[in-house]
Write an enzyme that holds these catalytic residues in place. Structure first.
Site, PDB file in Angstrom:
ATOM      1  N   SER A  92      20.118 -39.800   5.210  1.00 18.13           N
ATOM      2  CA  SER A  92      21.552 -39.759   5.480  1.00 18.13           C
ATOM      3  C   SER A  92      22.352 -40.194   4.242  1.00 18.13           C
ATOM      4  O   SER A  92      22.152 -39.651   3.170  1.00 18.13           O
ATOM      5  CB  SER A  92      21.867 -40.614   6.710  1.00 18.13           C
ATOM      6  OG  SER A  92      23.110 -40.263   7.269  1.00 18.13           O
ATOM      7  N   ASP A 132      20.494 -35.460  11.322  1.00 20.12           N
ATOM      8  CA  ASP A 132      20.278 -36.689  10.553  1.00 20.12           C
ATOM      9  C   ASP A 132      18.843 -37.216  10.648  1.00 20.12           C
ATOM     10  O   ASP A 132      18.244 -37.252  11.725  1.00 20.12           O
ATOM     11  CB  ASP A 132      21.244 -37.755  11.066  1.00 20.12           C
ATOM     12  CG  ASP A 132      21.423 -38.906  10.100  1.00 20.12           C
ATOM     13  OD1 ASP A 132      20.425 -39.581   9.794  1.00 20.12           O
ATOM     14  OD2 ASP A 132      22.561 -39.134   9.662  1.00 20.12           O
TER      15      ASP A 132
END
Length: 257
Positions: A41, A153
Protein backbone atom coordinates in the site's frame (compact mmCIF):
# COMPACT_ATOMS: atom_id res chain seq x y z
CA UNK A 1 33.94 -8.63 6.11
CA UNK A 2 30.77 -7.23 4.56
CA UNK A 3 27.81 -6.38 6.75
CA UNK A 4 24.64 -8.53 6.81
CA UNK A 5 22.15 -8.00 3.99
CA UNK A 6 19.56 -5.49 5.19
CA UNK A 7 15.93 -5.56 4.12
CA UNK A 8 13.30 -2.92 4.87
CA UNK A 9 9.63 -3.88 5.19
CA UNK A 10 7.37 -0.84 4.87
CA UNK A 11 3.81 -1.42 5.98
CA UNK A 12 0.52 0.01 4.77
CA UNK A 13 -1.50 2.63 6.58
CA UNK A 14 -2.41 5.49 4.26
CA UNK A 15 -1.19 8.88 5.42
CA UNK A 16 0.58 7.18 8.34
CA UNK A 17 3.08 6.09 5.69
CA UNK A 18 4.82 9.43 6.06
CA UNK A 19 6.42 7.79 9.11
CA UNK A 20 8.47 5.54 6.83
CA UNK A 21 10.54 8.54 5.85
CA UNK A 22 11.91 8.81 9.41
CA UNK A 23 13.64 5.42 9.12
CA UNK A 24 15.00 6.25 5.67
CA UNK A 25 16.37 9.58 6.92
CA UNK A 26 18.17 7.88 9.83
CA UNK A 27 19.74 5.21 7.62
CA UNK A 28 20.88 7.90 5.18
CA UNK A 29 22.36 9.90 8.05
CA UNK A 30 24.56 6.92 8.93
CA UNK A 31 25.51 6.15 5.33
CA UNK A 32 23.42 2.98 5.11
CA UNK A 33 21.37 1.95 2.10
CA UNK A 34 19.29 -1.21 2.39
CA UNK A 35 20.08 -4.15 0.15
CA UNK A 36 16.40 -4.77 -0.62
CA UNK A 37 13.01 -3.30 0.18
CA UNK A 38 9.41 -4.50 0.13
CA UNK A 39 6.19 -2.65 0.76
CA UNK A 40 2.42 -2.81 0.88
CA UNK A 41 0.00 0.00 0.00
CA UNK A 42 1.55 3.37 0.99
CA UNK A 43 4.58 1.30 2.03
CA UNK A 44 4.80 0.14 -1.58
CA UNK A 45 4.95 3.75 -2.73
CA UNK A 46 7.67 4.65 -0.23
CA UNK A 47 9.57 1.44 -1.00
CA UNK A 48 9.44 2.25 -4.72
CA UNK A 49 10.88 5.73 -4.19
CA UNK A 50 13.61 4.28 -1.97
CA UNK A 51 14.42 1.58 -4.53
CA UNK A 52 14.81 4.34 -7.13
CA UNK A 53 17.48 5.87 -4.88
CA UNK A 54 15.54 8.85 -3.54
CA UNK A 55 17.04 10.12 -0.28
CA UNK A 56 14.98 10.52 2.86
CA UNK A 57 15.56 14.27 3.03
CA UNK A 58 14.18 14.74 -0.48
CA UNK A 59 11.19 12.50 0.22
CA UNK A 60 10.35 14.48 3.37
CA UNK A 61 10.65 17.86 1.69
CA UNK A 62 8.72 16.80 -1.39
CA UNK A 63 5.85 15.14 0.48
CA UNK A 64 5.50 18.12 2.82
CA UNK A 65 5.13 20.50 -0.11
CA UNK A 66 2.91 18.49 -2.44
CA UNK A 67 -0.87 18.99 -2.44
CA UNK A 68 -2.08 15.59 -1.29
CA UNK A 69 -5.70 16.45 -2.10
CA UNK A 70 -4.75 16.64 -5.77
CA UNK A 71 -3.14 13.21 -5.61
CA UNK A 72 -6.07 11.62 -3.78
CA UNK A 73 -9.19 13.50 -4.93
CA UNK A 74 -12.57 12.12 -3.97
CA UNK A 75 -14.33 10.63 -6.99
CA UNK A 76 -17.16 8.43 -5.65
CA UNK A 77 -18.24 5.51 -7.80
CA UNK A 78 -19.56 1.99 -7.38
CA UNK A 79 -15.96 0.80 -7.02
CA UNK A 80 -14.82 3.19 -4.29
CA UNK A 81 -14.37 6.77 -3.12
CA UNK A 82 -11.12 7.35 -5.05
CA UNK A 83 -10.35 5.98 -8.53
CA UNK A 84 -6.60 6.15 -7.90
CA UNK A 85 -5.65 7.51 -11.33
CA UNK A 86 -3.96 10.64 -9.97
CA UNK A 87 -2.09 8.56 -7.40
CA UNK A 88 -0.88 6.14 -10.06
CA UNK A 89 0.26 9.02 -12.28
CA UNK A 90 2.06 10.59 -9.32
CA UNK A 91 4.03 7.38 -8.77
CA UNK A 92 4.72 6.98 -12.50
CA UNK A 93 6.20 10.47 -12.74
CA UNK A 94 8.38 10.14 -9.63
CA UNK A 95 9.72 6.74 -10.68
CA UNK A 96 10.14 7.98 -14.27
CA UNK A 97 8.17 5.05 -15.66
CA UNK A 98 10.82 2.61 -14.45
CA UNK A 99 10.21 -1.13 -14.13
CA UNK A 100 10.62 -2.96 -10.82
CA UNK A 101 13.40 -5.17 -12.18
CA UNK A 102 15.43 -2.10 -13.20
CA UNK A 103 15.62 -0.50 -9.74
CA UNK A 104 19.09 0.05 -8.24
CA UNK A 105 17.81 -1.54 -5.02
CA UNK A 106 15.82 -4.80 -5.37
CA UNK A 107 12.11 -4.10 -4.85
CA UNK A 108 9.02 -6.19 -4.17
CA UNK A 109 5.45 -4.93 -3.99
CA UNK A 110 2.59 -6.85 -2.37
CA UNK A 111 -1.02 -6.78 -3.57
CA UNK A 112 -4.06 -9.03 -3.24
CA UNK A 113 -5.39 -11.00 -6.19
CA UNK A 114 -9.09 -10.50 -5.49
CA UNK A 115 -10.42 -13.27 -7.72
CA UNK A 116 -7.97 -15.93 -6.47
CA UNK A 117 -7.94 -14.62 -2.86
CA UNK A 118 -4.16 -14.85 -2.67
CA UNK A 119 -1.04 -12.75 -2.33
CA UNK A 120 0.64 -11.35 -5.42
CA UNK A 121 4.27 -10.27 -5.11
CA UNK A 122 5.25 -8.06 -8.02
CA UNK A 123 8.91 -8.48 -9.01
CA UNK A 124 8.76 -7.03 -12.51
CA UNK A 125 6.78 -4.69 -14.68
CA UNK A 126 6.02 -0.98 -14.31
CA UNK A 127 6.44 0.23 -10.73
CA UNK A 128 3.45 2.54 -10.89
CA UNK A 129 1.07 -0.23 -11.90
CA UNK A 130 2.17 -2.48 -9.04
CA UNK A 131 1.96 0.36 -6.50
CA UNK A 132 -1.51 1.27 -7.77
CA UNK A 133 -2.66 -2.33 -7.35
CA UNK A 134 -1.07 -2.62 -3.90
CA UNK A 135 -2.80 0.56 -2.70
CA UNK A 136 -6.38 -0.16 -3.79
CA UNK A 137 -7.94 -0.14 -0.32
CA UNK A 138 -11.30 -1.98 -0.51
CA UNK A 139 -14.17 0.48 -0.42
CA UNK A 140 -11.84 3.48 -0.74
CA UNK A 141 -9.94 2.88 -4.00
CA UNK A 142 -11.48 1.37 -7.09
CA UNK A 143 -10.06 -2.16 -7.62
CA UNK A 144 -7.24 -2.24 -10.18
CA UNK A 145 -7.35 -4.34 -13.33
CA UNK A 146 -3.86 -5.38 -14.38
CA UNK A 147 -2.43 -8.33 -16.31
CA UNK A 148 -5.89 -9.83 -16.72
CA UNK A 149 -6.58 -9.87 -12.98
CA UNK A 150 -8.29 -7.67 -10.41
CA UNK A 151 -6.21 -6.42 -7.49
CA UNK A 152 -6.90 -4.70 -4.18
CA UNK A 153 -4.74 -3.55 -1.29
CA UNK A 154 -2.04 -5.91 -0.06
CA UNK A 155 -3.17 -5.30 3.54
CA UNK A 156 -5.54 -8.25 3.10
CA UNK A 157 -2.62 -10.67 2.76
CA UNK A 158 0.55 -9.13 4.26
CA UNK A 159 0.48 -5.53 5.43
CA UNK A 160 4.12 -5.51 6.53
CA UNK A 161 5.89 -7.93 4.15
CA UNK A 162 8.85 -9.26 6.12
CA UNK A 163 8.49 -12.81 4.79
CA UNK A 164 9.05 -11.57 1.25
CA UNK A 165 12.39 -10.09 2.32
CA UNK A 166 13.45 -13.32 4.01
CA UNK A 167 12.70 -15.15 0.78
CA UNK A 168 14.83 -12.59 -1.07
CA UNK A 169 17.78 -13.43 1.20
CA UNK A 170 17.74 -10.68 3.82
CA UNK A 171 19.87 -11.43 6.89
CA UNK A 172 18.44 -8.53 8.88
CA UNK A 173 14.87 -7.29 8.46
CA UNK A 174 13.76 -3.95 9.85
CA UNK A 175 10.01 -3.35 9.67
CA UNK A 176 7.86 -0.25 10.07
CA UNK A 177 4.46 -1.32 11.40
CA UNK A 178 1.90 1.48 11.05
CA UNK A 179 -1.08 -0.41 12.46
CA UNK A 180 0.21 -1.16 15.96
CA UNK A 181 0.14 1.72 18.44
CA UNK A 182 3.24 2.38 20.51
CA UNK A 183 0.99 3.26 23.45
CA UNK A 184 -2.42 1.72 23.95
CA UNK A 185 -4.57 4.78 24.53
CA UNK A 186 -6.49 5.30 21.33
CA UNK A 187 -10.17 6.06 20.97
CA UNK A 188 -12.03 4.88 17.90
CA UNK A 189 -14.94 6.83 16.43
CA UNK A 190 -17.75 5.03 14.70
CA UNK A 191 -19.91 7.96 13.73
CA UNK A 192 -20.32 7.15 10.07
CA UNK A 193 -19.58 4.68 7.29
CA UNK A 194 -16.12 6.15 6.59
CA UNK A 195 -15.04 5.76 10.23
CA UNK A 196 -16.23 2.16 10.34
CA UNK A 197 -14.55 1.33 7.02
CA UNK A 198 -11.24 2.86 8.01
CA UNK A 199 -11.19 1.13 11.40
CA UNK A 200 -11.99 -2.19 9.68
CA UNK A 201 -9.03 -1.67 7.34
CA UNK A 202 -6.77 -1.01 10.34
CA UNK A 203 -7.94 -4.26 11.94
CA UNK A 204 -7.19 -6.20 8.76
CA UNK A 205 -3.72 -4.70 8.60
CA UNK A 206 -2.90 -5.75 12.16
CA UNK A 207 -4.15 -9.29 11.57
CA UNK A 208 -2.53 -9.95 8.21
CA UNK A 209 1.20 -9.34 8.30
CA UNK A 210 4.46 -11.22 8.71
CA UNK A 211 5.99 -8.69 11.09
CA UNK A 212 6.98 -11.47 13.50
CA UNK A 213 9.76 -12.35 11.05
CA UNK A 214 11.46 -8.98 11.54
CA UNK A 215 14.53 -8.50 13.71
CA UNK A 216 13.46 -4.98 14.68
CA UNK A 217 9.95 -3.56 14.43
CA UNK A 218 9.41 0.18 14.52
CA UNK A 219 5.96 1.22 15.77
CA UNK A 220 5.96 4.98 15.25
CA UNK A 221 2.28 5.79 15.78
CA UNK A 222 1.36 7.00 19.27
CA UNK A 223 -2.34 7.52 18.61
CA UNK A 224 -4.77 6.29 16.00
CA UNK A 225 -5.13 8.45 12.91
CA UNK A 226 -7.18 7.35 9.95
CA UNK A 227 -5.42 6.45 6.73
CA UNK A 228 -7.18 9.16 4.70
CA UNK A 229 -6.76 12.01 7.21
CA UNK A 230 -4.43 14.05 5.01
CA UNK A 231 -4.19 16.80 7.63
CA UNK A 232 -2.06 14.48 9.79
CA UNK A 233 0.76 14.03 7.27
CA UNK A 234 3.28 16.13 9.20
CA UNK A 235 2.29 14.49 12.48
CA UNK A 236 2.97 11.04 11.02
CA UNK A 237 6.31 12.23 9.64
CA UNK A 238 7.42 13.48 13.05
CA UNK A 239 6.29 10.26 14.74
CA UNK A 240 8.43 8.32 12.28
CA UNK A 241 11.44 10.54 12.85
CA UNK A 242 11.18 10.21 16.63
CA UNK A 243 10.81 6.42 16.60
CA UNK A 244 13.64 5.95 14.08
CA UNK A 245 16.00 8.19 16.07
CA UNK A 246 15.26 6.21 19.24
CA UNK A 247 15.85 2.82 17.55
CA UNK A 248 18.74 3.54 15.17
CA UNK A 249 21.38 2.30 17.61
CA UNK A 250 19.68 -1.11 17.72
CA UNK A 251 19.73 -1.29 13.94
CA UNK A 252 23.40 -0.28 13.75
CA UNK A 253 24.30 -2.87 16.40
CA UNK A 254 22.67 -5.66 14.39
CA UNK A 255 24.42 -4.60 11.21
CA UNK A 256 27.77 -4.49 13.00
CA UNK A 257 27.60 -8.15 14.05
Amino acid sequence: MSRPRLGLALGGGGIRGMAHIGLIEQLDKHGIRADMVAGTSIGACMAALYACNYKGSFMASFMQNVNLKLILPLSPSLGGLVNGKNYAEFVRLLTKGRNIEDCPIPLRIVATDLEESRMEVFADGPIWRAVHASSAVPGVFTPVKYRGKVYVDGCLVDNCPCQVLREMGADIVVAVDLDSLKYNHSSVKRNNLIDVLQHSINVMGRKNNSVEQADIVLQPMNTNIYSMDLSKANYALECGRKEAAERIDEILALLAK
